[in-house]
Write a protein that holds these residues in place. Structure first.
Motif, short mmCIF file in Angstrom:
data_model
loop_
_atom_site.label_atom_id
_atom_site.label_comp_id
_atom_site.label_asym_id
_atom_site.label_seq_id
_atom_site.Cartn_x
_atom_site.Cartn_y
_atom_site.Cartn_z
N ASP A 118 79.83 -25.67 -9.88
CA ASP A 118 80.17 -26.57 -9.21
C ASP A 118 79.35 -25.80 -7.90
O ASP A 118 79.47 -24.87 -8.19
CB ASP A 118 81.52 -26.08 -8.07
CG ASP A 118 82.88 -27.50 -9.37
OD1 ASP A 118 81.64 -28.47 -10.10
OD2 ASP A 118 83.15 -28.01 -8.76
N GLU A 120 78.26 -24.19 -3.98
CA GLU A 120 79.22 -23.40 -2.69
C GLU A 120 79.31 -24.29 -1.88
O GLU A 120 78.93 -25.42 -1.54
CB GLU A 120 78.84 -22.59 -2.32
CG GLU A 120 78.97 -21.15 -3.11
CD GLU A 120 78.01 -20.36 -2.49
OE1 GLU A 120 77.19 -20.42 -1.10
OE2 GLU A 120 77.14 -19.50 -3.47
N GLN A 122 82.36 -27.72 0.76
CA GLN A 122 83.31 -28.57 0.07
C GLN A 122 82.55 -29.95 0.09
O GLN A 122 81.96 -30.55 0.31
CB GLN A 122 83.76 -28.85 1.79
CG GLN A 122 85.02 -29.66 1.18
CD GLN A 122 86.24 -29.93 2.57
OE1 GLN A 122 85.90 -29.42 3.63
NE2 GLN A 122 87.19 -30.69 3.04
N CYS A 123 83.40 -31.00 -0.85
CA CYS A 123 82.88 -32.40 -0.47
C CYS A 123 82.47 -33.10 0.01
O CYS A 123 83.37 -33.31 1.49
CB CYS A 123 83.80 -32.90 -2.01
SG CYS A 123 83.48 -34.66 -2.27
N CYS A 132 86.59 -38.98 -3.11
CA CYS A 132 85.23 -39.09 -3.39
C CYS A 132 85.55 -39.77 -4.43
O CYS A 132 85.64 -39.91 -5.44
CB CYS A 132 85.39 -37.75 -4.11
SG CYS A 132 83.66 -37.38 -4.82
N CYS A 138 81.99 -35.18 -9.48
CA CYS A 138 81.51 -34.55 -8.05
C CYS A 138 81.16 -33.21 -8.05
O CYS A 138 81.87 -32.25 -9.34
CB CYS A 138 82.67 -34.84 -7.69
SG CYS A 138 82.02 -33.82 -5.98
N ARG A 139 80.13 -32.64 -7.68
CA ARG A 139 79.70 -31.00 -7.84
C ARG A 139 80.41 -29.81 -6.93
O ARG A 139 80.55 -28.90 -7.48
CB ARG A 139 78.10 -30.82 -7.38
CG ARG A 139 76.96 -30.98 -8.68
CD ARG A 139 77.06 -30.82 -10.01
NE ARG A 139 77.03 -29.30 -9.71
CZ ARG A 139 75.59 -29.19 -10.21
NH1 ARG A 139 74.82 -29.58 -9.79
NH2 ARG A 139 75.07 -27.82 -10.02
N PHE A 140 81.81 -30.65 -6.47
CA PHE A 140 82.36 -30.27 -5.36
C PHE A 140 83.56 -30.56 -5.91
O PHE A 140 84.66 -30.42 -5.18
CB PHE A 140 82.07 -30.80 -3.86
CG PHE A 140 80.75 -30.07 -3.56
CD1 PHE A 140 80.15 -29.30 -3.30
CD2 PHE A 140 79.92 -31.43 -3.67
CE1 PHE A 140 78.47 -29.12 -2.76
CE2 PHE A 140 78.38 -30.94 -3.11
CZ PHE A 140 78.11 -29.97 -2.73
N THR A 143 86.74 -28.40 -4.84
CA THR A 143 87.95 -28.64 -3.78
C THR A 143 88.37 -29.84 -3.76
O THR A 143 88.98 -30.35 -2.33
CB THR A 143 86.34 -28.94 -2.54
OG1 THR A 143 85.58 -30.14 -2.52
CG2 THR A 143 85.59 -27.76 -2.74
N ASN A 575 73.94 -32.77 3.53
CA ASN A 575 75.31 -33.27 3.72
C ASN A 575 74.85 -34.73 3.80
O ASN A 575 75.79 -35.78 2.99
CB ASN A 575 75.85 -32.92 4.95
CG ASN A 575 76.70 -31.14 4.28
OD1 ASN A 575 77.05 -30.96 3.95
ND2 ASN A 575 76.94 -30.51 5.62
N SER A 583 77.41 -37.20 -4.56
CA SER A 583 77.83 -36.02 -5.00
C SER A 583 77.56 -35.44 -6.28
O SER A 583 78.38 -33.98 -6.79
CB SER A 583 78.57 -35.85 -4.30
OG SER A 583 79.92 -35.72 -4.80
#
Length: 675
Positions: A118, A120, A122-123, A132, A138-140, A143, A575, A583
């Motif tokens: 993941d 660094e 937050q999603c 999400c 998701c790569r977050f 979170t 973002n 994401s």
């Protein structure tokens, strides 16, 4: 700019006065910050300073055939890396309704085993207070609440972005069953519906049209003639027939046969019974409207009402006066970049140029260029087409499917693939066709129609001043004049004296927008002083290099922005990109690609505190210099390897085998290809 030119500029900068440097279009960087150019190979995008054997490849690999790409795409879909979206959302293997027939992988454990670490932070969806839509992909995902997808899977993008193409309409476009009653009625009124179509059909029936000098050199291994537009979508080459009495170009292409509006069925062949036999659903039948001659006559206003139609154009006005207008920029003018510019002060935004033929074919990649974010309060779309019928039907379709404030028709794009289709700058050689396109588009649309042109096709043969007085009577509410010819492309300075001349000849009710080389609030103020008749100026490459130009104009100051503030702008873009493109891993890499394209422009910015002469001019070539800190030095690099380093600061390590080549090669100052 290659290493030799940059080295020459650096040497000259240390030996000459600022005035001499400015006269030679070399940026007068303070001598304390000058440095020798870094050692490079002959390729400007290759950096010898990366010792890692696993460094990313900068140069793109050889192009593959469509068949090979399709085969690899199918294999990739079945790999564990490409988890079924339904399973990713729910975390339940049994949730996919297609079961074994699903195109994607159902190997949940295999996906988890190979999923990259993941990133660094937050999603972006959770950060914005939404769920999400990518779940485990998701790569977050760490979170997310308890590491699992939320029960509410609507996602942020469903309510913050509009102008998506509905599946029902897309199917109709694919099947060539979409009707355009308003466009056809207006074409019939102007006498443009029958002759143009029959003329091209006659050409299509001839043999040998694609031989000899007209043979395309863009064919792939499968024999298909395919090129990639600056929007990243596939185009047939060339896609329009170009044959007119006022032009000696005579070309025919396969896409004329493929183009939906040229294969639309008649009322007799589109009856409900046949639609049912062809498997058209009831929902689709509701969209199908056969347009017989009697219906066209009923819709068409009588000749005595044409004067009333002209007066109705007064309702199709939009106020551009003194507003900061971000130009439609191919590739780099995407929705996340426009959001960045809105935050920094832009008033008007416009989508990337979309080709009419691709929109009428229902290509999802082209329709993506029309997406609008809720923050874009004054938004238009830009289309490009070569013929009145193509443009008129596209205009009707866009008004039906999209929420927009105006439609801009590009008649100035200099890119070869567009010009070879008879669109863009090629229309500057055909004033009657320009007139027909604007008239039929204006008569079809309820929204304002604007056009964007260049001074001329050939250098030294300016012609916009001869038609500027007629453009409003054609039906356009505004015209943007880029102060260069098509032959000039982006080399030399824009001819603002000619732009002023056109603005003074234009009727008072027609809004004239200037375009070219605006890079500071000083440039903006000068145009306001020199020519009050100008409604506003369009800002293009200046916004790519420093998007805070909108803040500078509104606050009337030269912003000596720090490297940290610039990094925060890049973070905002990332973002916004993750919200727009996704994401998951695919969305992360798409965001990275467009970030790199933008960095290939932004590296040309020279901080205000480093210059002996302020403000920076758009045509200045920067010498090699040190920044005031390490990050500022990195941001000044014209090496693609350094741009990749910066992307890794924001989006993590690039994947194995990563390649990148700037699409527009924007480090060559006279070859930027944004339209």
């Amino acid at each position: 700019m290659d290493g030799e030119e940059r080295g020459s500029a650096s040497a000259s900068a240390s030996e000459q006065t600022p005035e001499q440097l400015v006269a030679r279009a070399i940026a007068p960087v303070k001598k304390d910050f000058l440095r020798p150019p870094p050692l490079r190979s002959s390729s400007p995008n290759h950096d010898l300073s990366i010792p890692n054997d696993n460094k990313p490849s900068i140069l793109a690999k050889d192009k593959k055939s469509k068949r090979q790409l399709k085969r690899e795409r199918r294999q990739e879909q079945k790999s564990a890396r490409n988890l079924c979206p339904e399973i990713a959302k729910t975390g339940d293997v049994s949730s996919c309704p297609y079961k074994d027939k699903c195109r994607f992988s159902h190997d949940l454990e295999g996906f988890k085993a190979q999923k990259p670490a993941d990133l660094e932070g937050q999603c972006p969806f959770f950060k914005a207070g939404a769920s999400c839509p990518y779940g485990l992909a998701c790569r977050f995902s760490s979170t997310h609440e308890n590491g699992l997808p939320s029960a509410n899977l609507n996602g942020l993008k469903n309510y913050s972005e509009v102008n998506g193409l509905s599946k029902d309409v897309q199917k109709l476009l694919w099947k060539n069953k979409m009707s355009f009653p308003k466009a056809d009625a207006k074409l019939q009124t102007l006498g443009l519906l029958g002759p143009s179509k029959s003329k091209r059909n006659d050409l299509e029936n001839k043999d040998g049209d694609n031989t000899g000098s007209n043979k395309c050199d863009h064919s792939d291994d499968s024999g298909s003639c395919v090129v990639t537009s600056d929007s990243g979508s596939k185009l047939e080459c060339p896609a329009e027939v170009m044959i007119d009495d006022d032009n000696d170009i005579d070309e025919k292409s396969e896409s004329d046969v493929l183009c939906p509006q040229k294969r639309r069925k008649t009322a007799e062949s589109c009856d409900p019974k046949e639609a049912e036999n062809e498997g058209v659903s009831v929902t689709e039948q509701n969209f199908v409207r056969s347009c017989t001659k009697s219906e066209v006559d009923a819709i068409t206003p009588p000749e005595t009402d044409l004067s009333l139609k002209l007066q109705s154009r007064e309702k199709k006005l939009i106020d551009f006066k003194e507003k900061l207008y971000l130009a439609p920029l191919t590739t780099v003018g995407n929705l996340p970049f426009r959001r960045v510019c809105k935050v920094l002060g832009a008033d008007i935004t416009c989508g990337e140029m979309a080709m009419c033929t691709n929109l009428l074919q229902g290509q999802a990649s082209e329709w993506a260029l029309l997406r609008r974010h809720s923050s874009e309060d004054l938004f238009g779309v830009q289309i490009c087409g070569a013929y009145p019928d193509t443009v008129a039907r596209t205009v009707e379709l866009i008004e039906q499917e999209c929420t927009i404030d105006f439609i801009d028709i590009n008649m100035g794009c200099p890119i070869d693939i567009v010009v070879n289709k008879g669109a863009g700058s090629a229309l500057l050689t055909k004033p009657m066709r320009m007139k027909n396109i604007v008239e039929v588009a204006s008569g079809t649309a309820d929204k304002p129609i604007t056009i964007k042109v260049r001074t001329a096709y050939f250098e030294g043969k300016n012609r916009i001043d001869s038609v500027i007085a007629d453009i409003f009577s054609w039906g356009a509410s505004a015209v943007t004049i880029h102060g260069r010819s098509r032959q000039q492309r982006y080399s030399k300075l824009a001819d603002w004296d000619y732009v002023y001349q056109c603005a003074r000849k234009a009727p008072a009710i027609l809004q004239v927008v200037g375009n070219g080389d605006i890079f500071s609030f000083v440039d903006w103020n000068n145009h306001r002083t020199e020519c009050p008749e100008l409604a506003t100026d369009m800002i293009a490459r200046g916004a790519l290099i420093k998007p805070w130009i909108f803040t500078e104009i509104k606050e009337q100051r030269h912003w000596d922005i720090s490297s940290g503030e610039r990094l925060n702008i890049l973070k905002d873009f990332v973002n916004f990109g993750l919200e727009h493109w996704g994401s998951d891993t695919k969305g992360v890499e798409t965001t990275r690609r467009f970030l790199l394209e933008w960095l290939s422009y932004s590296c040309r910015y020279i901080p205000v505190g480093l210059l002996d002469v302020v403000p920076q001019r758009l045509n200045w070539r920067p010498p090699s210099y040190y920044g005031r800190d390490e990050l500022e030095t990195l941001m000044a690099s014209d090496s693609a390897a350094d741009w990749i380093r910066m992307s890794e600061m924001l989006l993590g390590k690039v994947p194995d085998g990563f390649t990148f080549t700037p699409k527009h090669k924007s480090n060559a100052y006279d070859r930027a290809e944004n339209g």
